[in-house]
Design an enzyme around this catalytic site. Structure first.
Site, short mmCIF file in Angstrom:
data_model
loop_
_atom_site.label_atom_id
_atom_site.label_comp_id
_atom_site.label_asym_id
_atom_site.label_seq_id
_atom_site.Cartn_x
_atom_site.Cartn_y
_atom_site.Cartn_z
N GLU A 93 2.62 -9.72 14.06
CA GLU A 93 1.79 -10.17 15.17
C GLU A 93 1.93 -11.69 15.37
O GLU A 93 2.07 -12.17 16.48
CB GLU A 93 0.35 -9.82 14.82
N ARG A 147 0.82 -1.22 0.00
CA ARG A 147 0.00 0.00 0.00
C ARG A 147 0.85 1.26 0.00
O ARG A 147 0.41 2.33 -0.44
CB ARG A 147 -0.98 -0.03 1.18
P1 AMP Z 1 3.51 -2.44 11.95
O1 AMP Z 1 4.74 -3.11 11.40
O2 AMP Z 1 3.00 -3.10 13.19
O3 AMP Z 1 3.71 -0.95 12.13
O4 AMP Z 1 2.35 -2.65 10.88
C1 AMP Z 1 2.27 -1.84 9.78
C2 AMP Z 1 1.88 -2.60 8.52
O5 AMP Z 1 0.79 -3.48 8.75
C3 AMP Z 1 1.43 -1.62 7.46
O6 AMP Z 1 1.94 -2.04 6.19
C4 AMP Z 1 -0.08 -1.66 7.52
O7 AMP Z 1 -0.62 -1.57 6.23
C5 AMP Z 1 -0.41 -2.99 8.19
N1 AMP Z 1 -1.38 -2.87 9.30
C6 AMP Z 1 -1.13 -3.06 10.63
N2 AMP Z 1 -2.22 -2.88 11.39
C7 AMP Z 1 -3.22 -2.53 10.54
C8 AMP Z 1 -4.61 -2.17 10.71
N3 AMP Z 1 -5.20 -2.14 11.92
N4 AMP Z 1 -5.32 -1.86 9.61
C9 AMP Z 1 -4.74 -1.88 8.37
N5 AMP Z 1 -3.45 -2.20 8.14
C10 AMP Z 1 -2.68 -2.53 9.20
#
Ligand code: AMP
Length: 180
Positions: free
Chosen positions: A100, A63
């Protein structure tokens, strides 16, 4: 909340319990298909960086590519993709990061960035910051000058912004959603 923030928030669709129970998925497809919200989000992300000599926008798979391509056009910069493992055709450097559930890996071409080049990292959303941190490490290994990391959405309760700021990279986000 500013007029822009309320327009962007309204343009994002929230899907509860996707892809897992307890996750509020922030779906940007509805923002992308809204001409005004898409344009304003790109304009707002690049706003502080016009005239800042940014030479590359680095987008995170997948994205981050959509916003990143538009930002690169707006700033007359190039675009570099940070891709999930196995997608880039030339020699790559790889960085693992925690998800996660389990782990994932991001890759960049070994010759993507020149030493000292000014770049901006972009993705749609920052949650824990693990994905952006992996991207920053790959860019730092290549000697990039990371001027900022930009995201449309911040989930402040998950602490990603602080993680990235602690790496010495300024963070720009447009809107926040409470919770996960
Ligand atoms: P992080 O590495 O935990 O910061 O997760 C970020 C990545 O996961 C990004 O590429 C987001 O598009 C996706 N992502 C994580 N949580 C969400 C959420 N609640 N809704 C949509 N995309 C998410």
């Amino acid at each position: 909340m500013s007029n822009l923030q309320s327009e962007l928030k309204k343009a994002i669709r929230t899907i509860p319990n996707y892809p897992h129970e307890g996750i509020m998925f922030r779906d940007i497809t509805t923002l992308l298909s809204n001409p005004s919200a898409f344009r304003r989000s790109v304009d707002e992300m690049v706003h502080p960086f016009t005239g800042a000599g940014i030479s590359q926008i680095v987008g995170i798979d997948a994205r981050g590519f959509i916003f990143g391509g538009a930002m690169a056009h707006q700033l007359s910069a190039g675009f570099l993709p940070l891709r999930k493992k196995g997608k880039l055709p030339y020699e790559t450097v790889t960085m693992s990061y925690a998800l996660e559930y389990g782990e994932a890996e991001l890759e960049i071409h070994t010759d993507a960035v020149k030493e000292g080049e000014k770049v901006i990292l972009v993705d749609d959303l920052i949650a824990t910051g693990g994905t952006a941190e992996a991207g920053i490490k790959l860019l730092q290994m290549q000697g990039a000058d990371i001027v900022a990391a930009c995201f449309v959405i911040d989930l402040p309760d998950l602490g990603g912004r602080k993680k990235i700021e602690d790496l010495g990279v300024p963070v720009r986000t447009l809107i926040e959603f409470e919770g996960e």
